[in-house]
Scaffold this motif. Structure first.
Motif, short mmCIF file in Angstrom:
data_model
loop_
_atom_site.label_atom_id
_atom_site.label_comp_id
_atom_site.label_asym_id
_atom_site.label_seq_id
_atom_site.Cartn_x
_atom_site.Cartn_y
_atom_site.Cartn_z
N SER A 26 5.21 -11.47 6.82
CA SER A 26 4.70 -10.28 6.14
C SER A 26 4.25 -10.60 4.73
O SER A 26 3.27 -10.01 4.24
N LEU A 29 0.84 -12.22 5.16
CA LEU A 29 -0.17 -11.21 5.50
C LEU A 29 -0.50 -10.32 4.31
O LEU A 29 -1.65 -9.92 4.14
N THR A 30 0.49 -10.00 3.49
CA THR A 30 0.23 -9.20 2.30
C THR A 30 -0.73 -9.91 1.37
O THR A 30 -1.69 -9.31 0.86
N PHE A 33 -4.20 -9.94 3.05
CA PHE A 33 -4.83 -8.62 2.98
C PHE A 33 -5.35 -8.34 1.58
O PHE A 33 -6.40 -7.73 1.40
N ALA A 34 -4.61 -8.77 0.56
CA ALA A 34 -5.04 -8.53 -0.82
C ALA A 34 -6.28 -9.36 -1.16
O ALA A 34 -7.18 -8.89 -1.86
N VAL A 36 -8.58 -10.61 1.06
CA VAL A 36 -9.71 -10.23 1.89
C VAL A 36 -10.16 -8.79 1.64
O VAL A 36 -11.24 -8.40 2.04
N ASN A 37 -9.32 -8.01 0.95
CA ASN A 37 -9.63 -6.61 0.65
C ASN A 37 -9.64 -5.75 1.90
O ASN A 37 -10.58 -5.01 2.16
N GLU A 38 -8.59 -5.85 2.68
CA GLU A 38 -8.45 -5.08 3.92
C GLU A 38 -8.31 -3.59 3.60
O GLU A 38 -7.80 -3.22 2.56
N ASN A 40 -6.71 0.18 3.82
CA ASN A 40 -5.31 0.57 3.73
C ASN A 40 -4.65 0.74 5.09
O ASN A 40 -3.44 0.60 5.21
N ALA A 42 -4.71 -1.20 7.55
CA ALA A 42 -4.18 -2.48 8.02
C ALA A 42 -2.77 -2.74 7.49
O ALA A 42 -2.03 -3.52 8.06
N TYR A 43 -2.40 -2.06 6.43
CA TYR A 43 -1.06 -2.25 5.87
C TYR A 43 0.02 -1.63 6.75
O TYR A 43 1.20 -1.89 6.53
N LEU A 46 2.06 -4.26 8.26
CA LEU A 46 3.09 -4.81 7.39
C LEU A 46 4.38 -3.98 7.46
O LEU A 46 5.47 -4.52 7.35
#
Length: 64
Positions: A26, A29-30, A33-34, A36-38, A40, A42-43, A46
């Motif tokens: 996790s 992935l956090t 995600f930060a 790649v600018n996923e 919200n 996608a969170y 997590l």
């Protein structure tokens, strides 16, 4: 650890290991995600990973 344990030492180690793996995954992935600018939404993934991490670590700690 409590005096009364519902699971054996091998199962405690297994649950702790899986909890720590989920926690590590996790965190990775956090960061991903930060970067790649996923979006919200996608969170939500997590949340599930952190839930399983907390569940595994707490089960290992409290011997349940």
């Amino acid at each position: 650890m409590g005096a009364l344990c519902n699971i054996g030492p091998k199962e405690i180690q297994k649950r702790l290991r899986m909890g720590l793996v989920a926690l590590g995954f996790s965190v990775i992935l956090t960061l991903l995600f930060a970067i790649v600018n996923e979006p919200n939404a996608a969170y939500g993934l997590l949340f599930l990973l952190l839930f399983f991490a907390a569940l595994g670590i707490s089960q290992a700690f409290f011997c349940t």
